[in-house]
Design an enzyme around this catalytic site. Structure first.
Site: not given
Ligand SMILES: *[C@@H]1O[C@H](CO)[C@@H](O)[C@H](O)[C@H]1NC(C)=O
Ligand SMILES: *[C@@H]1O[C@H](CO)[C@@H](O)[C@H](O)[C@H]1NC(C)=O
Ligand SMILES: *[C@@H]1O[C@H](CO)[C@@H](O)[C@H](O)[C@H]1NC(C)=O
Ligand SMILES: *[C@@H]1O[C@H](CO)[C@@H](O)[C@H](O)[C@H]1NC(C)=O
Ligand SMILES: *[C@@H]1O[C@H](CO)[C@@H](O)[C@H](O)[C@H]1NC(C)=O
Ligand SMILES: *[C@@H]1O[C@H](CO)[C@@H](O)[C@H](O)[C@H]1NC(C)=O
Length: 927
Positions: A577-578, A599, A703
């Site tokens: 996904l990224g 993740k 971030d």
């Protein structure tokens, strides 16, 4: 002759039927609308002309069918026709703030939002809500209905998030089904003010996810009564308005209410000492305690909290009129002694001032003082109707010679502490409900215990059945074993049921379209985790056998690497996904179809060894508890060797950056409209606001950027990757640069000194706003050198009024009326990116500026006071404040937004009003 197949005939018939039906229903919508038009005695305000009802004003259609009728505040007279039920695609019906009369007719089951408040409807069927499973939001306030109970049929509105029935002629009790484990798990807003309700708050409210409970001002004889103890377990509450009732007993402990900001308890009969947890509430902004029998020291709240505990009129029973002044030790001792009795009102009413022996006149009920030395000699609580336990704290009243508690309903034991009272001569507890052994007093103390059937015996066993008491240890052991076994079985059953019901709930919540800003606390999703536990099935625990059960319970699922490999197709490239600073994110799908995002932390990035492991675990435990509607929920994790994986809820529409910049031109993905962008901006602001102050501890994201903002199918936004920086051990210099943030979004002081405050996030947020306005990236290398840095360019453009419009994303159609909101947001973005941290607003200021600009669903043009039952004698700022507090329910028109904006910025940040912005920005730059 060949006969046609019956099946063939049937299908022809069926098609004809469908055809006729669809044509027919369009006509129906027209005819229903024509009937409605007539029934409304249509005035010129209602531009309902022409054959196409979908072109009529205030009407919305989908595929020719009417989906919304929004005719609020049009000064309409007339009635609603019963034919409305035939509009079977109708989702929104709002006719609030008119002069409509007659009965409210049944409505179609498709309805999601109903606002009929502030009319003259005289009745509504009690089974009105039967089968209305799509209902999200109901407002029926301020109608002269005849007396009725809160209807049972409301239980069918299983998706409802908000029910407002103020001044709606309700009588009877507040039903238990509105609470926890009832059929309405998403209900977060309940307003029942100004009715004729009576009785107690249902015990089922304990543990519910209700956020706003407004039940003030009941008009019935008895009003609402009983204690407010259940509030202790309603930890999602943000707003409590129970004023103007007959509630008794003490204010409960509120130490888990970290979002509670508005507490109105005035005009009740509350007693007892103000709990320190109320004073310490982190989010508190308004509290009103006037006109109760509150005792102890008048509380000193934090600066900035608007308090009214009315010392002047002395309408409470505080020991002094001076705020914050402690009571005398004697008064404190007495108060703590009567706490287990629930601070009886009789006593609170009579115990005034700071001296129980005032004037030697024995004015304090139940307290008898000796003349010399002046001191309490006798406590006489006989026949006062008290229930509760005998406090061991009576022992601190060392001058007392007699404790007389006879003829009450005291339970529990006689505390052994009382044996230490040096002057005690008599203890009379006869005719109560005490049990247990009488402790050993000095021989000269007379003890009267007759009339306590269980005195001398063990506590009455909580199980029914054979309960003869004195069969010895054996029996007790048996009971205990029995209880334990019973509990285990019940827990097992409970777990099965819970998993089942959470399954339902999860589905539920994902289908519910949550109305603007009414937050459904992600609490509900915890059930979802439990479900995943079961789904992940065999794999669970293989990596962490000892803790899986415990973790599943806390909503912190432990996934096995096996399961995660399976669901991501062995971390297949296709499922990526990224990629982020911490690792790669994969999409996965559990067996039941639930999508997750996994993740996989880059190897080596996390601390290793035992210490790293336990730190990782404890951080995960914290992060799983940080839940907010606008934060991507961490569902669980996996630890296996050096593998560290985090499992998140899946956000189908991906990162904001994809929608802002990296749009695929040939796909039909349209640029995000301005309204959409505003909503997203507000969502993000809310999420970050929560991180900054409303969660258990302060989180600084560090971030924030569009690729860390994820969108759901409803295009509402959630912030992801918060708190990850905390997972990395301190002092890992090699990651510092990578983790510290992303160029283009870094606040100058952070980039230079590495100093992190919440204002670092505010800066990054400002950059994101600029990106949303301009459609340009924070660093855009395709631009000429002087324009590469978005913030610099944006500031320059903003200084010049004429160039203002040029900054707006060319992909946006800019309507004239939207320009104001562009300007407001542009100015806000400028403030957020101010050079000095202290010049930047707080995230809560940002929320206050954006909230009024966001209009998703506008209920009416009417004044807030009408709708929300605010006191009309409130001052304007106060009303505004309260209204703003209710911002989820409505919006503020832009004319008042300037006012809010200037009012709500930090005073010390001395931000200029909107118009003076450019100049001040100039001077800020010049520093
Ligand atoms: C509607 O209009 C008619 C005629 O204009 C009038 O007689 C009737 O009273 C009106 N009804 C209402 C409810 O205003
Ligand atoms: C509350 O009011 C009801 C009547 O509405 C009364 O029956 C009940 O006893 C009251 N309860 C308390 C605790 O005062
Ligand atoms: C609050 O919750 C706890 C734990 O579930 C329970 O023991 C207690 O009775 C509840 N208190 C009230 C007032 O409902
Ligand atoms: C508190 O309640 C009293 C009425 O009991 C009202 O006059 C006062 O304005 C309220 N104060 C606040 C701060 O809401
Ligand atoms: C006494 O207290 C017990 C338990 O608190 C309660 O069940 C009972 O109804 C009370 N009896 C009276 C007469 O108040
Ligand atoms: C129960 O108590 C009796 C005597 O008191 C003893 O002999 C017996 O072993 C006990 N049974 C159990 C199950 O402990």
């Amino acid at each position: 002759m060949q006969k046609p197949e019956p099946g063939f005939l049937f299908s022809i018939g069926f098609f004809l039927y469908v055809f006729v039906l669809s044509v027919h229903s369009q006509n129906d919508d027209y005819s229903v609308m024509a009937i409605l038009k007539k029934a409304l005695n249509s005035t010129s305000d209602l531009q309902w002309n022409g054959p196409d009802i979908c072109k009529w004003e205030h009407i919305q259609c989908n595929s020719g069918r009417v989906t919304a009728i929004q005719i609020s505040s049009l000064n309409l007279q007339g009635t609603l026709p019963k034919e409305l039920i035939q509009l079977t695609q109708l989702q929104i019906f709002q006719c609030n703030n008119n002069g409509l009369t007659g009965p409210v007719p049944y409505m179609p089951k498709s309805l999601q939002r109903l606002a009929i408040n502030n009319n003259n409807f005289n009745s509504i069927p009690t089974d009105f809500f039967k089968g209305m499973t799509n209902m999200l939001d109901v407002r029926i306030d301020y109608n002269p209905f005849g007396q009725w109970n809160i209807p049972d049929s409301l239980q069918d509105c299983v998706s409802i998030t908000s029910f407002s029935g103020m001044n709606a002629s309700f009588v009877g009790k507040i039903p238990a089904f509105l609470g926890k484990d009832g059929p309405l798990p998403a209900l977060v807003y309940l307003a029942l003010c100004f009715n004729n309700l009576e009785g107690e708050l249902p015990g089922s409210f304990s543990g519910s996810s209700m956020e706003r409970l407004l039940i003030n001002g009941q008009q019935s004889m008895n009003k609402l009564n009983g204690t407010i103890a259940v509030l202790q377990n309603m930890t999602f509450l943000k707003q409590i308005w129970i004023h103007g009732n007959s509630f008794t007993g003490p204010i409960p402990d509120l130490s888990n209410h970290d979002q509670l900001y508005d507490v109105s308890l005035r005009d009740n009969q509350l007693t007892g000492v103000i709990p320190p947890s109320l004073i310490a509430l982190p989010s508190l902004t308004v509290v009103n305690l006037t006109n109760n029998y509150l005792q102890g020291s008048p509380p000193k709240f934090k600066d900035g909290v608007r308090v009214d505990n009315d010392m002047v009129r002395g309408s409470n029973s505080f020991c002094t009129k001076k705020i914050g002044e402690p009571c005398s030790p004697l008064v404190n001792a007495l108060l703590s002694a009567v706490e287990p009795l629930g601070y009886p009102k009789k006593l609170a009413d009579s115990w005034k001032g700071d001296d129980p022996c005032v004037g030697g006149n024995n004015e304090w009920l139940g307290i008898v003082c000796s003349a010399s030395p002046v001191n309490i000699s006798l406590i006489n609580f006989q026949s006062m109707g008290f229930s509760g336990k005998i406090s061991p704290n009576f022992a601190s009243l060392t001058s007392v010679t007699k404790l007389l508690f006879a003829n009450n309903n005291l339970t529990g034991i006689i505390p052994s502490e009382l044996t230490s009272m040096p002057l005690l001569k008599e203890l009379d507890v006869s005719n109560n409900n005490l049990y247990g052994k009488v402790p050993l007093f000095r021989p000269e103390v007379t003890i009267k215990t007759e009339g306590n059937p269980n005195i001398g015996k063990d506590p009455p066993a909580p199980v029914t059945g054979d309960n003869s008491g004195g069969k010895g240890k054996n029996h007790t052991v048996g009971i205990i074993i029995g209880i334990v076994a019973g509990v285990v079985i019940l827990l097992g059953l409970g777990a099965v049921l819970y998993i089942k019901s959470s399954r339902k709930k999860l589905k539920h919540v994902s289908e519910v379209q949550i109305p603007n800003e009414i937050e459904v606390h992600p609490h509900h999703f915890e059930g979802g985790n439990a479900k995943k536990a079961s789904v992940a099935g065999g794999g669970i625990g293989s990596s962490s056998p000892s803790s899986s059960a415990h973790n599943a319970e806390a909503g912190n699922m432990v996934f096995s690497i096996k399961v995660l490999r399976e669901v991501t197709d062995n971390f297949n490239q296709r499922n990526i996904l990224g990629r982020g600073g911490f690792g790669t994110v994969y999409k996965g799908e559990l067996h039941d179809g639930t999508k997750i995002a996994v993740k996989r932390m880059e190897s080596g990035i996390m601390g290793e060894g035992e210490k790293g492991l336990s730190e990782f675990k404890s951080e995960i435990a914290v992060l799983t508890k940080v839940r907010h509607r606008h934060l991507v929920a961490l569902l669980g994790h996996c630890l296996d060797g050096n593998e560290r994986l985090l499992v998140y809820e899946y956000m189908p529409q991906g990162p904001l950056s994809n929608h802002l910049f990296d749009r695929n031109e040939d796909e039909e993905s349209k640029p995000l409209e301005w309204k959409r962008r505003l909503i997203i901006a507000l969502d993000v602001a809310r999420g970050v606001e929560y991180l900054h102050g409303l969660a258990q501890q302060i989180f600084i994201h560090r971030d924030l950027k569009p690729s860390n903002i994820l969108l759901g199918d409803d295009m509402r936004a959630k912030v992801s990757d918060f708190g990850l920086v905390r997972l990395v051990p301190e002092g890992q210099a090699s990651f510092e640069t990578r983790l510290a943030g992303t160029f283009g979004y870094l606040a100058p002081e952070y980039a230079v000194t590495g100093r992190v405050t919440t204002k670092v996030d505010v800066y990054s947020y400002g950059v994101i706003l600029m990106e949303m306005i301009t459609g340009r990236k924070a660093i855009d290398n395709s631009q000429p050198e002087e324009n590469v840095h978005l913030v610099t360019w944006f500031r320059r453009m903003l200084l010049n009024r004429d160039s203002f419009q040029k900054i707006i994303d060319p992909a946006l159609d800019v309507e004239e009326e939207a320009l104001d909101s562009f300007r407001t947001v542009a100015e806000l973005a400028g403030h957020c990116c101010a050079r000095e941290p202290y010049q930047r607003p707080d995230m809560s200021n940002v929320v206050n500026v954006l909230a009024p600009l966001v209009e998703i669903w506008k209920p009416s043009e009417s004044t807030p006071a009408d709708i929300y039952g605010l006191d009309l004698d409130m001052s304007l700022p106060q009303a505004l404040h309260n209204w703003q507090a209710l911002d989820g329910m409505s919006t503020i028109n832009t004319s008042s937004s300037t006012m809010l904006r200037t009012r709500d910025y930090n005073t010390q940040s001395s931000l200029p009003a909107a118009s003076g912005f450019a100049n001040s920005f100039n001077s800020m730059d010049a520093r």
